[in-house]
Design an enzyme around this catalytic site. Structure first.
Site, PDB file in Angstrom:
ATOM      1  CB  SER A 182      -1.768  13.032 -15.210  1.00  0.00           C
ATOM      2  OG  SER A 182      -2.888  13.143 -16.001  1.00  0.00           O
ATOM      3  CG  ASP A 186      -1.908   1.224   1.379  1.00  0.00           C
ATOM      4  OD1 ASP A 186      -1.680   1.889   0.303  1.00  0.00           O
ATOM      5  OD2 ASP A 186      -2.333   1.141   2.513  1.00  0.00           O
ATOM      6  CE1 TYR A 226      -5.008  10.266 -12.017  1.00  0.00           C
ATOM      7  CE2 TYR A 226      -5.132  11.973 -13.513  1.00  0.00           C
ATOM      8  CZ  TYR A 226      -4.834  10.753 -13.082  1.00  0.00           C
ATOM      9  OH  TYR A 226      -3.785  10.064 -13.997  1.00  0.00           O
TER      10      TYR A 226
END
Length: 265
Positions: A149, A70, A162
């Site tokens: 991104s 994780d 995001y």
């Protein structure tokens, strides 16, 4: 006698390299793990889903190690790194790729959802780097590739948390490159555009958009990119391969769009 250029081509661009990829069980992480392995690397395939990590490691074969982690947990990222180093001896390159979708706007996203998206997409990238940096600094070399991104470079409606996280990854990448360059560590970020990975499919579903198999929606999406097509997982894997290789040994602090020209518009 084999010339050096021919020898390198035969050997593979990551021959003898030891690598670690988070989020390796699917999408861009899986494609990159397979690509690294084809180019001669040993690959530690880390994922929150142990079955997904095991699946890609088994597909690669003896050169792979499956790890469950994780990335929002310091203990997990440190244990992931420790196990990879114990198995391989050292790490040459790490791709901090693990991430989740993050829909909503600044006015409607919940605090709990914000914390989850920031925790995985930003904190998780930091913790992955935090875990591996002491090892790389001690060795005097290493490569960290952070998954950002196109959304960290331009505004995209409907994915506020995001894009916030990915913008943070971009800033963090530059900061890490400046701070750890003197220790021989190269740090770069990749900024993909639309590629229909499971993450993007989940994001579309959360926003009530058409699925990845909707040809009309895909054609409309492709028209938003100057190259008039959507991306493929190997488009990102190819750049990650270059950044992890010795071909990029004077490349650091770079923020690289892989988006068909969209961020230039």
């Amino acid at each position: 006698m084999i010339h050096r250029r021919e020898e390198a081509a035969v050997a593979g661009r990551l021959e003898g390299k030891n690598t670690l990829i988070t989020g390796a069980g699917s999408g861009l992480g899986r494609a990159t793990a397979l690509r690294f392995a084809r180019e001669g690397a040993r690959v530690a395939c880390a994922d929150l889903d142990p079955d997904a990590a095991r699946s890609v490691a088994e597909e690669i074969g003896p050169a792979a190690l499956a790890l469950t982690a994780d990335v929002t947990s310091l203990r997990d990222t440190e244990e992931m790194t420790r196990r990879a180093i114990a198995e391989f001896g050292h790490l040459d390159a790490v791709f901090a790729n693990a991430g989740v979708a993050g829909t909503g706007t600044a006015a409607d996203v919940t605090e709990e959802y914000w914390d989850r998206v920031i925790g995985i997409n930003l904190k998780g990238v930091w913790l992955t780097g935090r875990a591996v940096l002491p090892h790389m600094v001690e060795r005097g070399e290493g490569v960290i590739i952070n998954q950002a991104s196109m959304g960290g470079l331009v505004g995209i409606p409907g994915i506020f948390p995001y894009t916030a996280a990915k913008g943070g990854v971009i800033a963090m990448t530059r900061q890490m490159a400046v701070e750890y360059g003197p220790s021989g560590v190269r740090v770069n970020a990749i900024c993909p555009g639309t590629i229909f990975t499971p993450l993007v499919a989940r994001s579309r579903a959360e926003r009530g958009a058409s699925g990845a198999d909707d040809a009309e929606a895909n054609a409309a999406a492709a028209r938003r990119f100057p190259l008039r097509r959507l991306g493929e997982v190997d488009d990102v894997a190819s750049l990650a391969l270059y950044l992890a290789s010795d071909e990029a040994n004077w490349v650091s602090g770079g923020i690289y769009p892989v988006d068909g020209g969209r961020a230039a518009m």
